[in-house]
Design a protein around this motif. Sequence first.
Motif, short mmCIF file in Angstrom:
data_model
loop_
_atom_site.label_atom_id
_atom_site.label_comp_id
_atom_site.label_asym_id
_atom_site.label_seq_id
_atom_site.Cartn_x
_atom_site.Cartn_y
_atom_site.Cartn_z
N ASP A 191 -10.74 4.19 2.71
CA ASP A 191 -10.45 2.76 2.65
C ASP A 191 -8.98 2.57 2.31
N ALA A 192 -8.51 1.35 2.51
CA ALA A 192 -7.11 1.03 2.17
C ALA A 192 -6.86 1.27 0.69
N ILE A 193 -5.71 1.83 0.37
CA ILE A 193 -5.38 2.15 -1.01
C ILE A 193 -3.88 1.99 -1.22
N VAL A 194 -3.49 1.57 -2.41
CA VAL A 194 -2.08 1.37 -2.73
C VAL A 194 -1.40 2.72 -2.94
N LEU A 195 -0.21 2.85 -2.39
CA LEU A 195 0.57 4.09 -2.48
C LEU A 195 1.68 3.89 -3.51
N LYS A 196 1.84 4.88 -4.39
CA LYS A 196 2.86 4.80 -5.44
C LYS A 196 3.77 6.01 -5.37
N ALA A 197 4.98 5.84 -5.91
CA ALA A 197 5.93 6.96 -5.96
C ALA A 197 5.31 8.10 -6.76
N GLY A 198 5.43 9.33 -6.23
CA GLY A 198 4.84 10.49 -6.89
C GLY A 198 3.54 10.93 -6.25
N ASP A 199 2.92 10.06 -5.42
CA ASP A 199 1.67 10.42 -4.76
C ASP A 199 1.92 11.47 -3.67
N THR A 200 0.92 12.33 -3.49
CA THR A 200 0.95 13.33 -2.42
C THR A 200 -0.04 12.92 -1.34
N LEU A 201 0.42 12.91 -0.09
CA LEU A 201 -0.40 12.53 1.05
C LEU A 201 -0.63 13.74 1.94
N GLU A 202 -1.84 13.80 2.53
CA GLU A 202 -2.15 14.85 3.50
C GLU A 202 -2.79 14.21 4.72
N PHE A 203 -2.17 14.45 5.88
CA PHE A 203 -2.73 14.04 7.17
C PHE A 203 -3.16 15.33 7.86
N ALA A 204 -4.46 15.60 7.88
CA ALA A 204 -4.96 16.92 8.32
C ALA A 204 -4.27 17.98 7.46
N ASP A 205 -3.49 18.88 8.07
CA ASP A 205 -2.82 19.94 7.29
C ASP A 205 -1.35 19.64 7.02
N VAL A 206 -0.92 18.43 7.34
CA VAL A 206 0.48 18.04 7.11
C VAL A 206 0.57 17.32 5.77
N ARG A 207 1.40 17.85 4.89
CA ARG A 207 1.51 17.29 3.54
C ARG A 207 2.88 16.67 3.34
N CYS A 208 2.91 15.53 2.66
CA CYS A 208 4.18 14.88 2.31
C CYS A 208 4.04 14.22 0.95
N ARG A 209 5.16 13.82 0.41
CA ARG A 209 5.18 13.21 -0.93
C ARG A 209 5.94 11.89 -0.88
N ALA A 210 5.39 10.87 -1.57
CA ALA A 210 6.05 9.57 -1.64
C ALA A 210 7.02 9.58 -2.82
N VAL A 211 8.25 9.24 -2.56
CA VAL A 211 9.27 9.21 -3.61
C VAL A 211 10.08 7.92 -3.49
N ASN A 212 10.66 7.50 -4.60
CA ASN A 212 11.52 6.33 -4.57
C ASN A 212 12.85 6.67 -3.93
N THR A 213 13.43 5.70 -3.25
CA THR A 213 14.80 5.87 -2.78
C THR A 213 15.73 5.79 -3.98
N ALA A 214 17.00 6.14 -3.76
CA ALA A 214 17.96 6.14 -4.87
C ALA A 214 18.07 4.75 -5.49
N ALA A 215 18.07 3.70 -4.65
CA ALA A 215 18.20 2.33 -5.16
C ALA A 215 16.97 1.95 -5.97
N GLU A 216 15.78 2.33 -5.49
CA GLU A 216 14.55 2.01 -6.21
C GLU A 216 14.49 2.75 -7.53
N ALA A 217 14.93 4.01 -7.54
CA ALA A 217 14.92 4.81 -8.76
C ALA A 217 15.84 4.19 -9.81
N GLU A 218 17.01 3.71 -9.37
CA GLU A 218 17.95 3.08 -10.30
C GLU A 218 17.37 1.79 -10.87
N LEU A 219 16.72 0.99 -9.99
CA LEU A 219 16.11 -0.25 -10.44
C LEU A 219 14.98 0.01 -11.42
#
Length: 247
Positions: free
Chosen positions: A69-97
């Motif tokens: 189901d739909a779910i909110v994604l936050k910085a630091g979360d790890t995503l997997e699409f089949a065997d492809v893995r990625c990580r959600a991170v803040n951009t430099a501007a978002e990290a500073e804010l």
Amino acid sequence: MKLVFAGGEHGPVTLTDGITVVGTAADAGILLSQPGIAPRHAQIERHGARVQLQPCADPVRLNGRPVRDAIVLKAGDTLEFADVRCRAVNTAAEAELEDSSTRMRATVPRYVLRGVSGPTFGRSFGVGGEMVFGRQADCDVCIPINEISRRHARVRPANGGVLVEDLDSANGSYINGKRIRSGLLHPGEELALDTVRFMLLVPGAEAVSAAAPAEPARRRGNGMRWMISAVIVSGLAAAAAHFAGLF
């Protein structure tokens, strides 16, 4: 927010407002050709600071857990699409804010809902603004049991208490045992979402009320000590009179 792919299957992707499709389709915003990836495997929708993941095919996993189901994604979360893995991170501007915002003093909420039964027992939830309670993972307060609807009820602070609105839940919302569509919950009253119950408290008032009985208790203790002393004195006086009569 951006996605960084651990195996280099795709370059880093900055998520902009709107919908980004993940899949093998030629028009996908994140084009992945690895085995197990569907043409439209998932889509990621961003509106301002809110980022939501919507699976379209299996498997999709968030932090190692399957997502359907739909779910909110936050910085630091790890995503997997089949065997492809990625990580959600803040951009430099978002990290500073975010770093600057952490230095701001947190405000005390006007009201607190304290869990008195079920999976929320002993937990407190400050009601500083509008909040949704439900089973769905992206609710402000997630209660992961089947008796709770995906989006069960909405609460927000109001004059004299907290306004409760039932969101067409299957098992209902109740104030002091009475089922409601909407109603005002006053401090000291009970809110029940099916069998999961909360008590509405005012921060600071609970400590005052807990300390208030101490003074009457001391007065009762002092009164008891005076009564015991009076009994002892009377007993001694009677004994003295008795012995004086013998002599």
